[in-house]
Design an enzyme around this catalytic site. Structure first.
Site, PDB file in Angstrom:
ATOM      1  N   SER A 137     -22.148 145.923  -1.010  1.00 20.41           N
ATOM      2  CA  SER A 137     -21.284 144.770  -0.752  1.00 20.41           C
ATOM      3  C   SER A 137     -20.468 145.053   0.508  1.00 20.41           C
ATOM      4  CB  SER A 137     -20.341 144.579  -1.936  1.00 20.41           C
ATOM      5  OG  SER A 137     -19.285 143.706  -1.590  1.00 20.41           O
ATOM      6  N   TYR A 153     -14.386 147.648  -8.038  1.00 15.99           N
ATOM      7  CA  TYR A 153     -15.691 147.136  -7.592  1.00 15.99           C
ATOM      8  C   TYR A 153     -16.034 147.699  -6.212  1.00 15.99           C
ATOM      9  CZ  TYR A 153     -19.113 143.752  -5.776  1.00 15.99           C
ATOM     10  OH  TYR A 153     -20.213 143.160  -5.202  1.00 15.99           O
TER      11      TYR A 153
HETATM   12  N1  LIG Z   1     -22.841 137.008  -4.607  1.00 17.36           N
HETATM   13  C1  LIG Z   1     -22.169 137.641  -3.661  1.00 17.36           C
HETATM   14  O1  LIG Z   1     -21.417 137.021  -2.897  1.00 17.36           O
HETATM   15  C2  LIG Z   1     -22.331 139.121  -3.493  1.00 17.36           C
HETATM   16  C3  LIG Z   1     -21.656 139.718  -2.408  1.00 17.36           C
HETATM   17  C4  LIG Z   1     -21.778 141.093  -2.233  1.00 17.36           C
HETATM   18  C5  LIG Z   1     -22.599 141.828  -3.068  1.00 17.36           C
HETATM   19  N2  LIG Z   1     -23.245 141.220  -4.102  1.00 17.36           N
HETATM   20  C6  LIG Z   1     -24.079 142.067  -4.960  1.00 17.36           C
HETATM   21  O2  LIG Z   1     -25.349 141.469  -5.129  1.00 17.36           O
HETATM   22  C7  LIG Z   1     -25.882 141.835  -6.407  1.00 17.36           C
HETATM   23  C8  LIG Z   1     -26.305 140.577  -7.160  1.00 17.36           C
HETATM   24  O3  LIG Z   1     -25.137 139.795  -7.360  1.00 17.36           O
HETATM   25  P1  LIG Z   1     -25.154 138.258  -7.797  1.00 17.36           P
HETATM   26  O4  LIG Z   1     -24.163 137.569  -6.956  1.00 17.36           O
HETATM   27  O5  LIG Z   1     -26.536 137.748  -7.880  1.00 17.36           O
HETATM   28  O6  LIG Z   1     -24.495 138.416  -9.243  1.00 17.36           O
HETATM   29  P2  LIG Z   1     -24.706 137.651 -10.620  1.00 17.36           P
HETATM   30  O7  LIG Z   1     -25.185 136.271 -10.393  1.00 17.36           O
HETATM   31  O8  LIG Z   1     -23.445 137.867 -11.369  1.00 17.36           O
HETATM   32  O9  LIG Z   1     -25.894 138.496 -11.310  1.00 17.36           O
HETATM   33  C9  LIG Z   1     -25.664 139.830 -11.646  1.00 17.36           C
HETATM   34  C10 LIG Z   1     -26.906 140.405 -12.282  1.00 17.36           C
HETATM   35  O10 LIG Z   1     -26.604 141.756 -12.687  1.00 17.36           O
HETATM   36  C11 LIG Z   1     -26.882 141.900 -14.064  1.00 17.36           C
HETATM   37  N3  LIG Z   1     -25.923 142.790 -14.719  1.00 17.36           N
HETATM   38  C12 LIG Z   1     -24.569 142.756 -14.687  1.00 17.36           C
HETATM   39  N4  LIG Z   1     -24.050 143.717 -15.448  1.00 17.36           N
HETATM   40  C13 LIG Z   1     -25.109 144.377 -16.004  1.00 17.36           C
HETATM   41  C14 LIG Z   1     -25.229 145.476 -16.887  1.00 17.36           C
HETATM   42  N5  LIG Z   1     -24.154 146.107 -17.404  1.00 17.36           N
HETATM   43  N6  LIG Z   1     -26.465 145.886 -17.231  1.00 17.36           N
HETATM   44  C15 LIG Z   1     -27.542 145.258 -16.759  1.00 17.36           C
HETATM   45  N7  LIG Z   1     -27.500 144.223 -15.905  1.00 17.36           N
HETATM   46  C16 LIG Z   1     -26.286 143.781 -15.547  1.00 17.36           C
HETATM   47  C17 LIG Z   1     -26.778 140.484 -14.654  1.00 17.36           C
HETATM   48  O11 LIG Z   1     -27.626 140.402 -15.793  1.00 17.36           O
HETATM   49  P3  LIG Z   1     -27.122 140.152 -17.292  1.00 17.36           P
HETATM   50  O12 LIG Z   1     -25.722 139.627 -17.255  1.00 17.36           O
HETATM   51  O13 LIG Z   1     -28.137 139.189 -17.841  1.00 17.36           O
HETATM   52  O14 LIG Z   1     -27.253 141.496 -17.924  1.00 17.36           O
HETATM   53  C18 LIG Z   1     -27.330 139.647 -13.525  1.00 17.36           C
HETATM   54  O15 LIG Z   1     -28.726 139.559 -13.587  1.00 17.36           O
HETATM   55  C19 LIG Z   1     -24.777 142.616  -7.130  1.00 17.36           C
HETATM   56  O16 LIG Z   1     -24.992 143.996  -7.004  1.00 17.36           O
HETATM   57  C20 LIG Z   1     -23.526 142.216  -6.372  1.00 17.36           C
HETATM   58  O17 LIG Z   1     -22.516 143.200  -6.456  1.00 17.36           O
HETATM   59  C21 LIG Z   1     -23.127 139.888  -4.332  1.00 17.36           C
END
Ligand SMILES: NC(=O)c1ccc[n+]([C@@H]2O[C@H](COP(=O)([O-])OP(=O)(O)OC[C@H]3O[C@@H](n4cnc5c(N)ncnc54)[C@H](OP(=O)(O)O)[C@@H]3O)[C@@H](O)[C@H]2O)c1
Length: 235
Positions: A137, A153
């Site tokens: 991130s 985080y």
């Molecule tokens: N969206 C942004 O703006 C952004 C920015 C910077 C970085 N990121 C990074 O990009 C990645 C994807 O993020 P996203 O925005 O797509 O998030 P999201 O929509 O919240 O999805 C998160 C995913 O991680 C899984 N997850 C969460 N906790 C878990 C656990 N304890 N065990 C197994 N799986 C778990 C969730 O699956 P379940 O809940 O079904 O288990 C879900 O599939 C993450 O690493 C996030 O930190 C996102």
């Protein structure tokens, strides 16, 4: 697709957001895809769409035994692993002074220790030319602007950036590349929870397109890199 171009891929956190789009695109392109999430229902939905190529693994990655389940499933069903995308992430937003040890362990467990455990256990399946992509991130990118309430985080993601640099040096002889993509804002549930009302310049399918191309080809151009993937000025 020619069989020689088909890859075996593990993507964590594929139930929603960016990870789900990564899994769908990889499966549509004919690759064999292992997908993890805690939600059996959402994984079943994906499995129904791609019954032959997609392997769901229900697992809570904050729990070491459940990470072992992922390792066992991949090891039992694949002779090699070409791409590992550590995408699963959780985000706790809370003022630092209110964070408990449990909050810190939860963030570090899912965002840092799960990648550590998966890489350590699955490295033996990765042949020269394989690629580990850690999804970091901008919050964990050194020198970037930081936001209140995201210390645990951001530290977990900063650890993932450093892990990337360290492992890239260690895996040189094995020919396995390790890179970290530090994402900026993408319109997902996580972003909505962290920054309600914020309009991101990128949506999950667009980011998944970029990540998939990078995951399949980036190992030929990058190793040990921590790359900001953001339209915003990091400072
Ligand atoms: N969206 C942004 O703006 C952004 C920015 C910077 C970085 N990121 C990074 O990009 C990645 C994807 O993020 P996203 O925005 O797509 O998030 P999201 O929509 O919240 O999805 C998160 C995913 O991680 C899984 N997850 C969460 N906790 C878990 C656990 N304890 N065990 C197994 N799986 C778990 C969730 O699956 P379940 O809940 O079904 O288990 C879900 O599939 C993450 O690493 C996030 O930190 C996102």
């Amino acid at each position: 697709m020619a069989d020689s171009l088909k890859r075996t891929i593990l993507i964590t956190g594929g139930s929603r957001g960016i990870g789900r789009e990564i899994a769908i695109k990889m499966a549509e392109d004919g690759h064999t895809v292992f997908v993890t999430s805690r939600s059996a229902e959402k994984l079943d939905d994906l499995k129904n769409r791609f019954p032959d190529s997609l392997h769901p693994i229900e697992s809570d990655l904050s729990n070491q035994n459940e990470v072992n389940k992922v390792v066992d499933s991949v090891t039992a069903n694949a002779s090699s692993l070409d791409v590992l995308i550590n995408n699963a992430g959780s985000l706790i937003i809370k003022p630092f002074k209110d964070t408990s040890d449990e909050d810190w362990y939860a963030q570090l467990g899912c965002n840092l220790m799960a990648p550590v455990r998966l890489i350590r256990s699955l490295l033996g399946l990765m042949k020269p030319g394989s690629h580990i992509v850690n999804i970091g991130s901008m919050g964990g990118f050194q020198g970037s602007s930081k936001f209140a309430g995201l210390a645990a985080y951001s530290v977990s993601k900063g650890g993932l950036s450093l892990l990337t640099e360290c492992l890239s040096a260690e895996f040189v002889e094995q020919g396995v590349a390790v890179n970290c993509l530090c994402l900026g804002a993408v319109q997902t549930e996580m972003l909505n929870a962290a920054f309600p009302g914020l309009k991101a310049p990128v949506n999950p399918p667009e980011m998944a397109d970029f990540i998939n191309n990078f995951a399949l080809n980036g190992q030929n151009f990058f190793n040990g890199k921590v790359l900001p993937v953001s339209l915003a000025d990091p400072k």
